[in-house]
Write a protein that holds these residues in place. Structure first.
Motif, mmCIF file in Angstrom:
data_model
loop_
_atom_site.group_PDB
_atom_site.id
_atom_site.type_symbol
_atom_site.label_atom_id
_atom_site.label_comp_id
_atom_site.label_asym_id
_atom_site.label_seq_id
_atom_site.Cartn_x
_atom_site.Cartn_y
_atom_site.Cartn_z
ATOM 1 N N THR A 59 -6.445 5.775 1.437
ATOM 2 C CA THR A 59 -7.475 4.852 0.874
ATOM 3 C C THR A 59 -7.306 3.571 1.414
ATOM 4 O O THR A 59 -6.470 3.108 2.198
ATOM 5 N N GLY A 60 -8.316 2.588 1.015
ATOM 6 C CA GLY A 60 -8.236 1.173 1.427
ATOM 7 C C GLY A 60 -9.220 1.120 2.626
ATOM 8 O O GLY A 60 -10.452 1.769 2.566
ATOM 9 N N ALA A 61 -9.079 0.321 3.525
ATOM 10 C CA ALA A 61 -9.823 0.007 4.750
ATOM 11 C C ALA A 61 -9.946 1.058 5.653
ATOM 12 O O ALA A 61 -9.559 1.182 6.918
ATOM 13 N N VAL A 62 -10.332 2.537 5.182
ATOM 14 C CA VAL A 62 -10.730 3.388 6.343
ATOM 15 C C VAL A 62 -12.147 3.891 5.934
ATOM 16 O O VAL A 62 -12.854 3.833 4.878
ATOM 17 N N ALA A 63 -12.844 4.287 6.682
ATOM 18 C CA ALA A 63 -13.943 5.127 6.601
ATOM 19 C C ALA A 63 -14.189 6.478 6.024
ATOM 20 O O ALA A 63 -15.284 6.728 5.248
ATOM 21 N N ARG A 64 -13.181 7.235 5.905
ATOM 22 C CA ARG A 64 -13.076 8.496 5.279
ATOM 23 C C ARG A 64 -11.786 8.713 4.251
ATOM 24 O O ARG A 64 -10.897 9.184 4.592
ATOM 25 N N PRO A 65 -12.099 7.668 3.212
ATOM 26 C CA PRO A 65 -10.724 8.084 2.346
ATOM 27 C C PRO A 65 -10.904 9.477 1.754
ATOM 28 O O PRO A 65 -11.817 10.050 1.555
ATOM 29 N N GLY A 66 -9.544 9.837 1.518
ATOM 30 C CA GLY A 66 -9.241 11.219 0.615
ATOM 31 C C GLY A 66 -8.149 11.814 0.849
ATOM 32 O O GLY A 66 -7.161 10.855 1.377
ATOM 33 N N VAL A 67 -7.809 13.019 0.890
ATOM 34 C CA VAL A 67 -6.858 13.827 0.927
ATOM 35 C C VAL A 67 -6.831 14.474 2.313
ATOM 36 O O VAL A 67 -7.870 15.497 2.663
ATOM 37 N N LEU A 68 -5.704 14.458 3.252
ATOM 38 C CA LEU A 68 -5.658 15.141 4.582
ATOM 39 C C LEU A 68 -4.332 15.987 4.250
ATOM 40 O O LEU A 68 -3.413 15.712 3.889
ATOM 41 N N GLU A 69 -4.693 17.037 5.038
ATOM 42 C CA GLU A 69 -3.307 18.071 5.015
ATOM 43 C C GLU A 69 -2.945 17.908 6.664
ATOM 44 O O GLU A 69 -3.990 18.009 7.604
ATOM 45 N N SER A 108 1.140 8.878 0.096
ATOM 46 C CA SER A 108 -0.005 8.150 0.178
ATOM 47 C C SER A 108 -0.061 7.005 0.892
ATOM 48 O O SER A 108 1.192 6.411 1.055
ATOM 49 N N LEU A 109 -1.125 6.523 1.601
ATOM 50 C CA LEU A 109 -1.081 5.330 2.405
ATOM 51 C C LEU A 109 -2.252 4.532 1.984
ATOM 52 O O LEU A 109 -3.641 4.926 1.762
ATOM 53 N N HIS A 110 -2.222 3.294 1.643
ATOM 54 C CA HIS A 110 -3.275 2.465 1.447
ATOM 55 C C HIS A 110 -3.172 1.082 2.433
ATOM 56 O O HIS A 110 -2.380 0.421 2.723
ATOM 57 N N LEU A 111 -4.423 1.371 3.299
ATOM 58 C CA LEU A 111 -4.595 0.319 4.409
ATOM 59 C C LEU A 111 -5.316 -1.093 3.668
ATOM 60 O O LEU A 111 -6.383 -0.882 3.302
ATOM 61 N N LEU A 112 -4.749 -1.961 3.557
ATOM 62 C CA LEU A 112 -5.226 -3.224 2.880
ATOM 63 C C LEU A 112 -6.245 -3.727 3.874
ATOM 64 O O LEU A 112 -6.359 -4.231 4.708
ATOM 65 N N ALA A 149 -7.504 -4.086 10.073
ATOM 66 C CA ALA A 149 -6.258 -4.200 8.836
ATOM 67 C C ALA A 149 -5.104 -4.101 9.412
ATOM 68 O O ALA A 149 -4.902 -3.333 9.939
ATOM 69 N N GLN A 150 -3.959 -4.880 8.852
ATOM 70 C CA GLN A 150 -2.706 -4.899 9.415
ATOM 71 C C GLN A 150 -1.502 -4.710 8.623
ATOM 72 O O GLN A 150 -0.401 -4.799 8.937
ATOM 73 N N THR A 151 -1.828 -4.300 7.245
ATOM 74 C CA THR A 151 -0.797 -4.233 6.371
ATOM 75 C C THR A 151 -1.029 -2.784 5.754
ATOM 76 O O THR A 151 -2.280 -2.589 5.126
ATOM 77 N N ILE A 152 0.033 -1.979 5.311
ATOM 78 C CA ILE A 152 -0.057 -0.759 4.642
ATOM 79 C C ILE A 152 0.993 -0.602 3.786
ATOM 80 O O ILE A 152 1.806 -1.017 3.784
ATOM 81 N N LEU A 153 0.364 -0.025 2.551
ATOM 82 C CA LEU A 153 1.134 0.223 1.211
ATOM 83 C C LEU A 153 1.455 1.552 1.346
ATOM 84 O O LEU A 153 0.644 2.524 1.313
#
Length: 365
Positions: A198-208, A259-263, A228-232
């Motif tokens: 999620t966050g600063a991505v063009a295609r948020p969602g679930v990836l395998e 989960s990854l959230h790109l701030l 974007a320079q920081t990840i949760l």
């Protein structure tokens, strides 16, 4: 995409072989399967701790973290794989009862159950939509009493759980892996992870993604912003990291994290952390001091930082006092989040203290 019905599921995966407890435990152990609910605990070790006999299996599909939706996606698209995994777990534990806990009814799961005739019937239970309600002792307590609050760290449910019987609580993605290993054996098991981006991505969602995929490759698949320079990493109870340090790491380095959230550049990390801390304080079961008093206090400290009031000394004193002190791990996640924010956003903290705002909050004003 639509869910796989039973016929489609069997055409992809084939029938579920009947294997005895010893074989199943060995295959799960050799395959290196770990819990995917956050703790990353070795699944075979947890299975072995459940005394065989009149034990109970509880599948945890609640997924309370707002930054994660992998379990919902799995249950929507491949419910039979999870239900197969529940049956594998009942065989490995000698269980005579099984429950699937969700925060809301899932039509894919209900339809899948109607297609099956399992040796151990699975009962779907809707659990209150609270963050701590999906903690394993809270689930066991809710199934027994209707009260979805954690009950402490001893005895563990594997020793004495629902109705006083040994109880295995396992995340649904972990159970789906049981179903795959039972079919292929450990030597042919293909280890993949589900991750929510999620966050600063063009295609948020679930990836395998294949196990040990670098975070950089995951962000690339999701169309992550190059600025974007920081990840949760790991959601509400997770850890902030600079992108430059996080990207080379494989997600599997921390097997429970999913989960990854790109701030986004336009968002203040201290402000988002403050908002999450208040949310975590509001989700407390209010059973012990660290949650009742500690979490609101550190959230208020972050509010002070945002306003230019120096609360860093108070946070340095408070955070160590909260970690490991709660009846469950709820305060631990909040401490981990707060401490990592103070490290990663140190320059933003200094900007707030000097001017009452950082670059992003000044722009918003």
């Amino acid at each position: 995409m639509h869910r796989n019905n039973l016929a489609a599921h069997l055409s992809i995966h084939g029938g579920l072989p009947v294997r005895d407890r010893t074989v199943l435990l060995r295959e799960i152990d050799v395959a290196g399967i770990r819990g995917r609910g956050g703790a990353g605990f070795p699944a075979a070790t947890k299975l072995r701790s459940v005394a065989p006999g009149r034990s109970i299996v509880v599948a945890n599909g609640c997924e309370s973290d707002p930054f994660s939706s992998k379990d919902r996606a799995l249950l929507d698209l491949a419910p039979h794989l999870v239900l197969d995994g529940i049956q594998v777990a009942t065989r490995a534990c000698g269980a005579t009862a099984a429950y699937l806990c969700l925060h809301e009814e899932n039509r894919s799961v209900i339809a899948a159950l109607a297609e099956r005739r399992d040796a151990v019937p699975v009962e779907v239970v809707v659990v209150p939509h609270r963050y701590v309600a999906s903690e394993e002792t809270a689930l066991v307590h809710f199934l027994g009493t209707g009260d979805a609050r954690p009950t402490g760290k001893s005895p563990r449910p594997t020793e004495r759980g629902l109705r006083g019987r040994p109880t295995l609580v396992q995340n649904v993605e972990t159970l789906a892996r049981f179903a795959l290993v039972a079919r292929t054996g450990a030597d042919r098991f293909v280890h993949t992870d589900l991750v929510t981006v999620t966050g600063a991505v063009a295609r948020p969602g679930v990836l395998e993604v294949p196990a040990d995929t670098p975070i950089s490759a995951i962000l690339a698949r999701a169309g992550g912003s190059g600025t974007a320079q920081t990840i949760l990493i790991g959601g509400y109870g997770g850890t902030w990291m600079p992108r430059s340090l996080a990207e080379p790491l494989p997600l599997g380095r921390e097997p429970g994290l999913s989960s990854l959230h790109l701030l986004p550049e336009s968002q203040c990390g201290i402000e988002l952390t403050r908002n999450i801390l208040y949310a975590l304080a509001g989700e407390s079961a209010r059973q012990c001091g660290p949650c009742m008093f500690g979490l609101p206090a550190i959230a208020a400290d972050f509010t002070d930082l945002l306003s230019g009031r120096n609360a860093t000394a108070r946070l340095a004193r408070r955070l160590p006092l909260l970690s490991g002190r709660g009846a469950c791990a709820h305060p631990d996640g909040a401490v981990r989040l707060a401490a990592s924010a103070l490290r990663v956003f140190a320059s933003d903290v200094q900007a707030h203290l000097a001017a009452g705002a950082c670059r992003t909050t000044a722009g918003a004003a």
